[in-house]
Write a protein that holds these residues in place. Structure first.
Motif: not given
Lengths: 330, 273
Positions: A152-159, A230-235
């Motif tokens: 969870a912390l890794a995901a949070l820090l990455h974002l 390019m095809i519009g995928a969001g974060r």
């Protein structure tokens, strides 16, 4: 060894002495049985390992294309070939150990023979099982909690790249802290209950998972990243569909590391402050010169570690099935 | 603007892409490097336009601007009437590398693109299945991309772009990484598919034959800073076949484009340094 026995609390000492007496009674019969038992155990283990490897490969083959079956068969044979030499060496070492102890008449409290360890462990099986169960549940709780927190912390820090820039170097540095050495501190802060032990195991599991995951999230293929943008995928979509799956191999190597540390750290936690679990049992046995039971405890710790790592490896194979198709029909 | 240029499609058709005097530069060690020096072009509805240029001429950069990944320093880009980058995913896209996610099956990859384009889960599944069947690829639906050949991966990648609902398709050197024979097969395959439903296409390529075979109009890009230096309407009727290659007109146009490209490459040394 003698010193530590005298320093221990009365309760432990009494328990240990009693165990020693029981030990002596069983001594004669045990050494007779020892050789046969060691032999049997070794060949049995080899058989089990071969079976495991075979069925595992068979599963992989059923998953893949029909042509994969032949290849898996070949790999099974290759695996068996690879598994035999170390197993043979292990069996030889055990036999050598057994022979040396008998030949020189080494005292059991100093160095018990493998056969003696086996028979003593069998006699103490109920206590061993109880303590092993306690250690296993502590390990699993700590492993699950620590890994989940690391993930969870890794995901949070990455974002949150800015926070990551501040925290990541510290995380890497903190890997140099010998977490097990924090055990006594945790006992001071949180007493002798489950909490300090759980926290210790969680801390040990947290760091490898978090650091491996952070590395993996950064390693996504830039060509795929560009395509999705390019095809519009969001974060969020890029995170869930690209970064998270491509970090899975890193996550699993972190999990395997955590799994192999977790049992040991649980044992150490029990060592520091507990009234059950293998750590406590081994401490108690060593204070009572029940050396064979210390060995039995070590063997169970090794077995639990291997089991946990194998379980993670199995989950990895299941989650990363797509990788085994690489270089298939192309 | 530029409406007179879209002579490949019917003149009254609305423009699907308008690029108007777009310039872009990147910061470098010594000042800024001009990549695009005022590029203007347009793609009409149902028109196949190729962008031909020497390597390093900013073709891929231009596609990035159209896709909204970056903003130009100056100039204006309208995709189907909307400013590029105002909304994500204004154009369908097929990159040089197939860009298929290795942990998703062929069907799963197509579904993901359709989901990103706003289709519901059920709709995406149905469209992907139908598309694979229509192209005779249904036997690969459950395969992972890495077991497919390069050509097959690009077929899936093209189908994925084809099924996306946007009116404009951007093809970025789609066959550049394939061997010559596969490349020819893929060109014919794409030609026959495209002629069935005539989407608006902007194709980036450095292959003259590819541009001549596929497009209604060819634009030649100069080396950096890039501008359009030559525009050529391809006179061949449709449906086209590869037999064009042996016609004398094909050879003449090929030579003409070759000379234009060569001038660009040679001229970049003296005139633009």
């Amino acid at each position: 060894m003698a010193g530590s026995g005298h320093r221990g609390p009365d309760r432990n000492e009494a328990d240990g002495r009693e165990a020693v007496r029981r030990d002596a009674a069983a001594d004669g019969a045990a050494s007779e049985r020892a050789g046969a038992a060691a032999d049997g155990a070794a060949s049995e283990r080899a058989g089990a390992a071969a079976d495991g490897a075979a069925s595992e490969r068979a599963g992989a083959a059923a998953n893949g294309a029909k042509s994969a079956r032949a290849r898996a068969g070949g790999r099974t044979r290759a695996r068996l070939k690879a598994a035999w030499p170390p197993l043979a060496v292990l069996a030889a070492l055990l036999l050598l150990w057994e022979a040396a102890v008998r030949l020189w008449g080494v005292e059991a409290w100093l160095m018990p023979s493998p056969g003696r360890i086996l028979s003593d462990a069998w006699e103490a099986r109920e206590r061993l099982a109880g303590h092993a169960g306690a250690t296993l549940s502590l390990t699993l709780l700590g492993f699950a909690g620590g890994s989940a927190a690391g993930f969870a912390l890794a995901a949070l820090l990455h974002l949150l790249p800015l926070v990551r820039a501040g925290v990541y170097p510290l995380l890497v540095l903190s890997q140099n802290v010998p977490i097990i050495a924090l055990g006594p501190l945790l006992v001071i802060w949180f007493g002798f209950g489950l909490l300090p032990k759980l926290l210790l195991v969680m801390l040990v599991c947290f760091f490898p998972v978090c650091v491996a995951m952070l590395g993996g999230l950064r390693g996504a293929d830039p060509a795929l990243e560009r395509y999705l943008r390019m095809i519009g995928a969001g974060r969020w979509r890029r995170f869930a569909s690209l970064e998270l799956p491509s970090s899975a191999p890193h996550l699993f190597s972190g999990l395997k590391l955590a799994a192999s540390y977790s049992v040991t750290s649980a044992v150490v936690a029990e060592w520091i402050g507990s009234d059950r679990g293998l750590g406590y049992f081994m401490l108690l046995s060593s204070k009572g010169f029940k050396t064979s039971l210390v060995f039995a405890g070590v063997a169970i710790v090794v077995a639990l570690s291997l089991l946990l790592v194998a379980a993670v490896a199995g989950a990895e194979r299941l989650a990363l099935r797509w990788r085994s198709e690489r270089g298939g029909a192309a | 603007m530029n409406r007179k240029r879209s002579n490949g499609a019917s003149p009254s058709a609305p423009l699907v892409l308008e690029v108007d005097r777009v310039a872009l530069s990147y910061p470098q060690a010594a000042g800024r490097t001009q990549v695009l020096g005022g590029v203007s072009l347009s793609v009409g509805a149902g028109e196949f336009v190729s962008l031909l240029g020497p390597s390093g001429s900013g073709k891929t950069t231009l596609l990035g601007l159209v896709g909204g990944l970056e903003r130009p320093d100056s100039g204006r880009i309208l995709v189907a009437g909307e400013p590029a980058g105002s909304r994500p995913g204004l154009a369908a896209y097929m990159p040089q590398q197939a860009a298929l996610l290795p942990w998703r099956t062929v069907q799963g990859n197509i579904e993901l693109a359709l989901r990103i384009a706003g289709r519901s889960r059920e709709e995406a599944r149905r469209l992907a299945r139908e598309g694979l069947e229509r192209l005779g690829l249904e036997r690969h639906a459950r395969s992972y991309p890495q077991v497919l050949s390069g050509g097959m991966q690009q077929r899936v990648s093209f189908l994925r772009a084809l099924l996306s609902p946007q009116p404009l398709m951007l093809l970025d050197e789609p066959f550049g990484a394939l061997d010559a024979l596969t490349r020819q097969e893929m060109q014919e395959w794409l030609l026959s598919l495209w002629e069935q439903d005539r989407r608006s296409v902007l194709l980036v390529t450095h292959s003259i034959e590819e541009a001549l075979l596929l497009s209604d109009r060819i634009l030649v890009l100069s080396s950096a800073p890039a501008t359009i230096v030559r525009e050529l309407a391809v006179p061949f009727g449709r449906p086209r076949r590869r037999q064009l290659w042996s016609e004398s007109a094909f050879g003449e146009l090929k030579e003409e484009l070759y000379q234009a490209l060569r001038r660009e490459r040679g001229g970049s040394g003296e005139g633009r340094a």
